[in-house]
Design a protein around this motif. Structure first.
Motif, short mmCIF file in Angstrom:
data_model
loop_
_atom_site.label_atom_id
_atom_site.label_comp_id
_atom_site.label_asym_id
_atom_site.label_seq_id
_atom_site.Cartn_x
_atom_site.Cartn_y
_atom_site.Cartn_z
N PRO A 1 -26.10 -13.48 6.13
CA PRO A 1 -25.56 -12.37 5.32
C PRO A 1 -24.39 -11.67 6.01
O PRO A 1 -24.32 -11.62 7.24
CB PRO A 1 -26.76 -11.41 5.19
CG PRO A 1 -27.96 -12.26 5.46
CD PRO A 1 -27.52 -13.30 6.43
N TRP A 2 -23.50 -11.14 5.20
CA TRP A 2 -22.37 -10.36 5.71
C TRP A 2 -22.87 -8.99 6.15
O TRP A 2 -23.71 -8.39 5.49
CB TRP A 2 -21.30 -10.21 4.63
CG TRP A 2 -20.62 -11.50 4.33
CD1 TRP A 2 -20.94 -12.37 3.32
CD2 TRP A 2 -19.54 -12.09 5.05
NE1 TRP A 2 -20.11 -13.47 3.38
CE2 TRP A 2 -19.25 -13.32 4.43
CE3 TRP A 2 -18.80 -11.70 6.15
CZ2 TRP A 2 -18.24 -14.16 4.87
CZ3 TRP A 2 -17.78 -12.53 6.60
CH2 TRP A 2 -17.51 -13.75 5.96
N GLN A 3 -22.34 -8.49 7.24
CA GLN A 3 -22.72 -7.17 7.76
C GLN A 3 -21.64 -6.16 7.33
O GLN A 3 -20.83 -5.70 8.14
CB GLN A 3 -22.85 -7.24 9.28
CG GLN A 3 -23.95 -8.19 9.73
CD GLN A 3 -24.05 -8.27 11.24
OE1 GLN A 3 -24.12 -7.24 11.91
NE2 GLN A 3 -24.03 -9.48 11.76
N TRP A 4 -21.68 -5.83 6.05
CA TRP A 4 -20.64 -5.01 5.44
C TRP A 4 -20.48 -3.66 6.15
O TRP A 4 -19.36 -3.21 6.39
CB TRP A 4 -20.92 -4.78 3.96
CG TRP A 4 -21.07 -6.04 3.16
CD1 TRP A 4 -22.18 -6.48 2.51
CD2 TRP A 4 -20.05 -7.04 2.89
NE1 TRP A 4 -21.94 -7.67 1.87
CE2 TRP A 4 -20.64 -8.04 2.09
CE3 TRP A 4 -18.72 -7.18 3.26
CZ2 TRP A 4 -19.94 -9.14 1.63
CZ3 TRP A 4 -18.02 -8.28 2.81
CH2 TRP A 4 -18.63 -9.26 2.00
N GLU A 5 -21.59 -3.01 6.47
CA GLU A 5 -21.51 -1.68 7.09
C GLU A 5 -20.87 -1.76 8.48
O GLU A 5 -20.11 -0.87 8.86
CB GLU A 5 -22.89 -1.03 7.16
CG GLU A 5 -23.47 -0.67 5.79
CD GLU A 5 -22.54 0.20 4.96
OE1 GLU A 5 -21.97 1.17 5.49
OE2 GLU A 5 -22.38 -0.09 3.75
N LYS A 6 -21.17 -2.80 9.22
CA LYS A 6 -20.55 -2.95 10.55
C LYS A 6 -19.05 -3.19 10.42
O LYS A 6 -18.26 -2.66 11.20
CB LYS A 6 -21.22 -4.09 11.33
CG LYS A 6 -22.59 -3.74 11.83
CD LYS A 6 -23.16 -4.80 12.72
CE LYS A 6 -24.51 -4.37 13.26
NZ LYS A 6 -25.10 -5.38 14.12
#
Length: 189
Positions: free
Chosen positions: A120-125
């Motif tokens: 999964p993409w770590q959008w918040e990071k």
């Protein structure tokens, strides 16, 4: 803002495919124009593993050879956009500018082998590691469905430039990108 946080350079991370990136699409055209900005540099290099664009090869190259850091504007096109996003998951950068960004391997074996889409993409990071996130996308992109481009924009709350007629941004000039970069450099009017 202190000078240590002002952008000092841009790095263009191309899409996969190989060949001399200086002569490919809008990359060299953009580099030449950004190099004209005083006290600013733009790096464009032929990437290692240019056909598969493996994350395990490209991200260390971006760190050690291209020296991407908190004063860098990373301009990523296609596979380069995936690389820019993954890089920003673990590194602070001044900005990422994503051109033709997407979220999955699209059922393509080469894209799957790149490694960018294996988790999964770590959008918040990504958002917390970038001061600015800009995205260029086109609904008529022949390779990327719009819903994946929109997913990137929504999750990153990117400043989105949405087009209907630019395809995969394979033109030889890219004036809108040049303007977007210049807006990020406080000393340029």
């Amino acid at each position: 803002m202190s000078e240590e946080y002002l952008p000092g350079k841009a790095v263009i991370v191309p899409g996969n495919g190989g060949g001399n990136v200086e002569l490919c699409l809008w990359y060299g055209w953009t580099r030449k124009r950004l190099e004209q900005i005083p006290n600013f540099t733009c790096l464009l290099r032929n990437m290692p593993d240019p056909f598969t664009a493996r994350e395990e090869i490209w991200l260390p190259f971006m760190e050690s050879q291209l020296k991407c850091d908190n004063r860098t504007i990373i301009i990523g096109h296609s596979s380069g956009a995936a690389a820019a996003m993954r890089f920003a998951e673990t590194h602070k950068v001044y900005a990422i500018i994503l051109v033709s960004a997407y979220t999955s391997d699209l059922g393509d074996e080469n894209e799957k082998a790149s490694g960018y889409f294996s988790r999964p993409w770590q959008w918040e990071k990504i958002k917390s590691n970038c001061l600015h996130i800009i995205q260029f996308g086109s609904v008529d992109d022949p390779f990327l469905p719009w819903h994946e481009q929109q997913e990137v924009a929504d999750n990153l709350q990117a400043e989105l430039y949405k087009y209907t007629d630019r395809g995969h941004f394979q033109n030889t000039e890219f004036n809108e990108l040049l303007s977007a970069v210049k807006k990020l450099i406080p000393t340029v009017s």
